[in-house]
Write a protein that holds these residues in place. Structure first.
Motif, short mmCIF file in Angstrom:
data_model
loop_
_atom_site.label_atom_id
_atom_site.label_comp_id
_atom_site.label_asym_id
_atom_site.label_seq_id
_atom_site.Cartn_x
_atom_site.Cartn_y
_atom_site.Cartn_z
N GLY A 115 -11.76 -20.90 -26.31
CA GLY A 115 -12.76 -21.76 -27.24
C GLY A 115 -13.48 -21.00 -28.21
N TYR A 116 -13.39 -19.59 -27.84
CA TYR A 116 -13.76 -18.56 -29.05
C TYR A 116 -12.98 -18.56 -30.23
N LYS A 117 -13.95 -18.72 -31.36
CA LYS A 117 -12.98 -18.52 -32.70
C LYS A 117 -14.14 -18.16 -33.79
N PHE A 118 -13.51 -17.77 -34.96
CA PHE A 118 -14.24 -17.43 -36.24
C PHE A 118 -14.00 -18.44 -37.22
N ASN A 122 -17.84 -19.88 -47.27
CA ASN A 122 -17.88 -19.03 -48.66
C ASN A 122 -18.60 -17.68 -48.11
N ASP A 123 -19.86 -17.15 -48.01
CA ASP A 123 -20.49 -16.07 -47.77
C ASP A 123 -20.81 -16.05 -46.33
N LEU A 124 -20.48 -16.70 -45.65
CA LEU A 124 -20.99 -17.24 -44.13
C LEU A 124 -20.21 -17.33 -43.32
N LEU A 125 -20.26 -16.52 -42.21
CA LEU A 125 -19.40 -16.25 -41.19
C LEU A 125 -19.83 -16.93 -39.84
N ILE A 126 -19.17 -17.79 -39.39
CA ILE A 126 -19.54 -18.77 -38.22
C ILE A 126 -18.73 -18.36 -36.92
N ILE A 127 -19.37 -17.99 -35.83
CA ILE A 127 -18.83 -17.45 -34.71
C ILE A 127 -18.96 -18.49 -33.79
N ASN A 128 -18.14 -19.06 -33.07
CA ASN A 128 -18.17 -19.73 -31.61
C ASN A 128 -17.85 -18.90 -30.60
N ALA A 129 -18.85 -18.32 -29.77
CA ALA A 129 -18.49 -17.13 -28.73
C ALA A 129 -19.10 -17.72 -27.41
N GLY A 130 -18.85 -18.97 -27.06
CA GLY A 130 -19.48 -19.52 -25.65
C GLY A 130 -20.65 -19.56 -25.50
N PHE A 131 -21.72 -19.64 -26.64
CA PHE A 131 -22.95 -19.92 -26.59
C PHE A 131 -23.13 -21.54 -26.82
N SER A 132 -24.29 -22.00 -26.63
CA SER A 132 -24.65 -23.46 -26.72
C SER A 132 -24.65 -23.77 -28.23
N HIS A 133 -24.68 -22.67 -29.11
CA HIS A 133 -24.86 -22.93 -30.54
C HIS A 133 -23.84 -21.90 -31.33
N ASN A 139 -7.88 -18.13 -36.23
CA ASN A 139 -8.92 -18.39 -35.68
C ASN A 139 -9.66 -17.08 -34.87
N ASN A 140 -8.61 -16.26 -34.43
CA ASN A 140 -9.33 -15.34 -33.57
C ASN A 140 -9.52 -13.79 -34.18
N GLU A 141 -9.01 -13.77 -35.40
CA GLU A 141 -8.84 -12.36 -36.17
C GLU A 141 -9.51 -12.42 -37.41
N ILE A 142 -10.42 -11.33 -37.78
CA ILE A 142 -10.83 -11.47 -39.24
C ILE A 142 -10.76 -9.72 -39.60
N THR A 143 -10.74 -9.52 -40.85
CA THR A 143 -10.68 -8.38 -41.30
C THR A 143 -11.92 -8.09 -42.20
N ILE A 144 -12.59 -7.03 -42.09
CA ILE A 144 -13.82 -6.67 -42.91
C ILE A 144 -13.28 -5.62 -44.16
N PHE A 145 -13.47 -5.91 -45.32
CA PHE A 145 -13.11 -4.85 -46.45
C PHE A 145 -14.38 -4.67 -47.35
N GLY A 146 -14.59 -3.23 -47.50
CA GLY A 146 -15.40 -2.97 -48.66
C GLY A 146 -15.10 -1.56 -49.07
N ILE A 147 -15.86 -1.15 -49.92
CA ILE A 147 -15.66 0.36 -50.57
C ILE A 147 -16.55 1.42 -49.93
N ASP A 148 -17.60 1.05 -49.42
CA ASP A 148 -18.30 2.02 -48.52
C ASP A 148 -18.08 1.81 -47.03
N GLY A 176 -14.79 -11.92 -25.49
CA GLY A 176 -15.82 -11.22 -26.33
C GLY A 176 -15.25 -10.94 -27.64
N ILE A 177 -15.91 -10.15 -28.30
CA ILE A 177 -15.61 -9.70 -29.74
C ILE A 177 -15.09 -7.95 -29.56
N ARG A 178 -13.99 -7.88 -30.09
CA ARG A 178 -13.83 -6.33 -30.05
C ARG A 178 -13.01 -5.75 -31.13
N TYR A 179 -12.90 -4.57 -31.41
CA TYR A 179 -12.08 -3.97 -32.47
C TYR A 179 -10.58 -4.09 -32.06
#
Length: 184
Positions: free
Chosen positions: A99-102, A106-117, A134-143, A167-170
């Protein structure tokens, strides 16, 4: 008696497609993906000569100089910024659990990680988050520092537990799973 090494000057080559300017102790590096401003102290002299950035100590007596670590840090940050405006940095995060998913809105990341919210994280404009599934994201930036910081913030919402690994891991992070105590 221990002899300390003192740094006189460090040199960084500037690639052809990168522009570097210095104004009032601010180093501006611009490239294909954007630009980064880096403010540095008066303990350091930065010059641009023949497509090279040269860093020097600003103190006269090297015997009492204690800013070698500062110079090395600024040297590394400048190298990372040059690479970042040219190619960029990415971090990949994976969420594991039933049930865990991303979700991305838009500019909002919603995380369902087993909490009540749901956990809602608003990321900055200069960062791009791509939802691979649903289970993987990539974060991209120049810094590099900002990309690592945002990946760390997202990971800290639900760190991997040691008994089931949920949980969430690299992407390349290995979790040592402990054996639970079972009744005989």
């Amino acid at each position: 008696m221990i002899k300390k090494k003192y740094i006189d000057n460090l040199c960084i080559d500037i690639p052809i497609n990168i522009n570097v300017n210095i104004t009032n102790n601010i180093l501006n590096i611009s490239g294909n993906l954007g630009n980064i401003d880096l403010k540095f102290s008066d303990l350091l002299i930065i010059n641009i000569i023949d497509n090279k950035i040269i860093l020097k100590n600003n103190t006269l007596n090297h015997r009492y100089n204690k800013n070698n670590s500062y110079i090395k840090t600024i040297f590394s940050i400048i190298k990372n910024n040059i690479f970042g405006v040219n190619f960029g940095y990415t971090k990949k995060l994976i969420i594991v659990g039933v049930g865990y998913k991303f979700n991305l809105n838009n500019d909002l990341l919603i995380i369902n990680a087993g909490f009540s919210h749901e956990i809602k994280y608003k990321f900055p404009n200069n960062i791009k988050i791509n939802l691979l599934n649903n289970n993987e994201i990539t974060i991209f930036g120049i810094d590099k520092q900002i990309v690592g910081k945002i990946a760390s913030i997202i990971r800290n919402y639900k760190k991997p537990e040691v008994y089931k690994g949920k949980g969430i891991r690299y992407c390349n992070e290995k979790i040592l799973i402990k054996q639970s105590n079972k009744k005989k």
